[in-house]
Design an enzyme around this catalytic site. Sequence first.
Site, short mmCIF file in Angstrom:
data_model
loop_
_atom_site.label_atom_id
_atom_site.label_comp_id
_atom_site.label_asym_id
_atom_site.label_seq_id
_atom_site.Cartn_x
_atom_site.Cartn_y
_atom_site.Cartn_z
NE ARG A 158 -4.62 -35.50 0.18
CZ ARG A 158 -4.82 -36.81 0.05
NH1 ARG A 158 -5.85 -37.38 0.64
NH2 ARG A 158 -4.01 -37.54 -0.66
CE LYS A 182 -0.43 -14.30 10.12
NZ LYS A 182 0.49 -13.16 10.34
CD GLU A 215 2.60 -9.58 20.79
OE1 GLU A 215 1.87 -8.91 20.03
OE2 GLU A 215 3.73 -10.00 20.44
CE LYS A 266 -4.42 -12.80 15.67
NZ LYS A 266 -3.14 -13.40 15.88
CD GLU A 303 0.25 -10.40 7.79
OE1 GLU A 303 0.02 -11.21 8.69
OE2 GLU A 303 1.32 -9.81 7.66
NE ARG A 322 -3.57 -12.55 10.87
CZ ARG A 322 -4.00 -13.78 11.11
NH1 ARG A 322 -4.91 -14.32 10.34
NH2 ARG A 322 -3.53 -14.48 12.13
CG ASN A 381 2.99 -8.17 11.86
OD1 ASN A 381 2.90 -9.07 12.69
ND2 ASN A 381 2.66 -8.33 10.60
CG HIS A 423 5.60 -7.89 15.62
ND1 HIS A 423 4.81 -7.06 16.39
CD2 HIS A 423 5.28 -9.15 16.00
CE1 HIS A 423 4.06 -7.80 17.19
NE2 HIS A 423 4.31 -9.07 16.98
CG HIS A 471 10.75 -10.09 13.73
ND1 HIS A 471 9.80 -10.08 12.73
CD2 HIS A 471 10.20 -10.79 14.75
CE1 HIS A 471 8.74 -10.74 13.14
NE2 HIS A 471 8.95 -11.18 14.36
CG HIS A 512 7.75 -12.43 19.82
ND1 HIS A 512 8.31 -12.02 18.62
CD2 HIS A 512 6.43 -12.16 19.74
CE1 HIS A 512 7.36 -11.54 17.85
NE2 HIS A 512 6.22 -11.60 18.50
P1 NAD Z 1 5.97 -20.73 24.65
O1 NAD Z 1 4.93 -21.52 24.01
O2 NAD Z 1 7.38 -21.14 24.46
O3 NAD Z 1 5.66 -20.63 26.22
C1 NAD Z 1 6.55 -19.94 27.07
C2 NAD Z 1 7.00 -20.80 28.24
O4 NAD Z 1 5.95 -20.86 29.20
C3 NAD Z 1 7.33 -22.23 27.89
O5 NAD Z 1 8.41 -22.66 28.64
C4 NAD Z 1 6.05 -22.96 28.29
O6 NAD Z 1 6.27 -24.34 28.57
C5 NAD Z 1 5.67 -22.22 29.52
N1 NAD Z 1 4.26 -22.25 29.91
C6 NAD Z 1 3.20 -22.22 29.09
N2 NAD Z 1 2.08 -22.11 29.81
C7 NAD Z 1 2.44 -22.08 31.10
C8 NAD Z 1 1.72 -21.95 32.30
N3 NAD Z 1 0.41 -21.75 32.32
N4 NAD Z 1 2.41 -21.98 33.47
C9 NAD Z 1 3.77 -22.12 33.47
N5 NAD Z 1 4.50 -22.21 32.34
C10 NAD Z 1 3.83 -22.19 31.18
O7 NAD Z 1 5.91 -19.19 24.20
P2 NAD Z 1 4.69 -18.20 23.85
O8 NAD Z 1 5.18 -16.86 24.18
O9 NAD Z 1 3.42 -18.69 24.43
O10 NAD Z 1 4.57 -18.35 22.27
C11 NAD Z 1 5.62 -18.00 21.41
C12 NAD Z 1 5.39 -18.69 20.09
O11 NAD Z 1 4.16 -18.25 19.53
C13 NAD Z 1 6.46 -18.40 19.05
O12 NAD Z 1 6.84 -19.60 18.43
C14 NAD Z 1 5.77 -17.49 18.05
O13 NAD Z 1 6.26 -17.64 16.75
C15 NAD Z 1 4.35 -17.97 18.16
N6 NAD Z 1 3.34 -16.97 17.77
C16 NAD Z 1 2.40 -17.35 16.89
C17 NAD Z 1 1.42 -16.48 16.52
C18 NAD Z 1 0.33 -16.91 15.59
O14 NAD Z 1 -0.46 -16.08 15.15
N7 NAD Z 1 0.22 -18.19 15.32
C19 NAD Z 1 1.39 -15.17 17.04
C20 NAD Z 1 2.37 -14.81 17.95
C21 NAD Z 1 3.36 -15.72 18.32
N1 GLY Z 2 0.42 -12.40 15.22
C1 GLY Z 2 0.13 -11.76 13.99
C2 GLY Z 2 -1.02 -12.35 13.27
O1 GLY Z 2 -1.69 -13.21 13.76
O2 GLY Z 2 -1.29 -11.95 12.18
#
Ligand code: NAD
Ligand code: GLY
Length: 358
Positions: free
Chosen positions: A122, A144, A186, A228, A238, A242, A246, A249, A253, A266
Amino acid sequence: MSVLMHTLHVELGERSYPVYIGRQLLADPALYADCVGAQVVIVSNETVAPLYVDRVRAGLGERQLVTEVVLPDGEQYKTLDTLATVFDRVLAERHNRGTTFVAVGGGVVGDITGFAAACYQRGVDFVQVPTTLLAQVDSSVGGKTGVNHPLGKNMIGAFHQPRAVLIDIDTLQSLPRREFSAGMAEVVKYGLIADEPFYRWLQEHMPKLLAREEAALAEAIERSCATKAAVVAADEREGGLRAILNLGHTFGHAIETAQGYGQWLHGEAVATGMLLALQMSARRGNIDEREVQGLREMLRDMHLPTEAPESMSAEQFIDLMGRDKKVVDGRLRLVLLRGMGDAVVVDDVTEKELAALL
Ligand code: NAD
Ligand code: GLY
């Protein structure tokens, strides 16, 4: 020796937490002292673990119980099945309610780990150690968390704030160029939505940033995280503000969905989406047309796409945008600019306006 360059705070009352930005932070025991207990679950993936988990282990030092979970790499593994494998390990090794999850990786690892921590017994503590630029400026801050469902991205999740975020900019040196540029989109977003001086600074310093110069990177990450943190502190769940995070976005999307996930990153889709949002803002007379051209040039320098895929028709765009999570009561909500560095959510964009733009 670690070099702490900036410390920020996400102000959320008793759930407030620090964001540390610097070099060689991963192995610094002092940074884990206040946020990690006797038991630790390190979650990473098969790409990042061999590069950085040893340093995190060195920083954590001797603990009562340390479990390392290495996930397969990729958005396609951001699923409930993967989450179950995390719980299987953590339960088998008998982690108690005092355990701390530590996410070492990009946004995928961070989102899965945060959600695992939100659910395990939990809710237990977790720490974000983001290693992509996108994760450092966006996903690791703000709480998030979640996984994808076959019927929708990020559809299963929870708000669960980390206890701390450790951003070690040295990790960016191993990041593939395409991932780096996607994260930089971003960064540009923060300038556009809330910080015009920062946007001008980015225009000037982009060559240094693309060369991954440490001082410039630390500055860009600090200013992004500051925006942020302020937005999250004002509107954690949000309810309104917040949503400005986006920008680009909803257009983005639509591109990601039309192309099939994984074709465009993305951040690449967001870059083109931001350009479309600025074009619409210019058409409404909110910003000068020259700003649209300025952004286009900056995105080109960053090796980011500036045109929607040729195969996408205006009808397809409008149809896909209409299915976005941001549609409320049948009205499409779009983030536009009222001026440079000043974003607003509007719900009065007509299909005719969209068709003319697209
Ligand atoms: P990712 O986590 O897939 O990383 C991208 C690639 O880089 C992967 O292959 C990873 O293994 C590699 N990698 C990571 N660090 C590395 C490093 N230092 N050196 C070499 N390779 C490395 O992608 P991302 O762009 O980091 O994240 C995308 C995800 O984040 C999506 O699932 C998206 O929905 C999510 N997201 C969440 C939020 C939130 O607020 N929680 C906001 C934006 C995006
Ligand atoms: N990436 C959008 C948010 O965190 O709200």
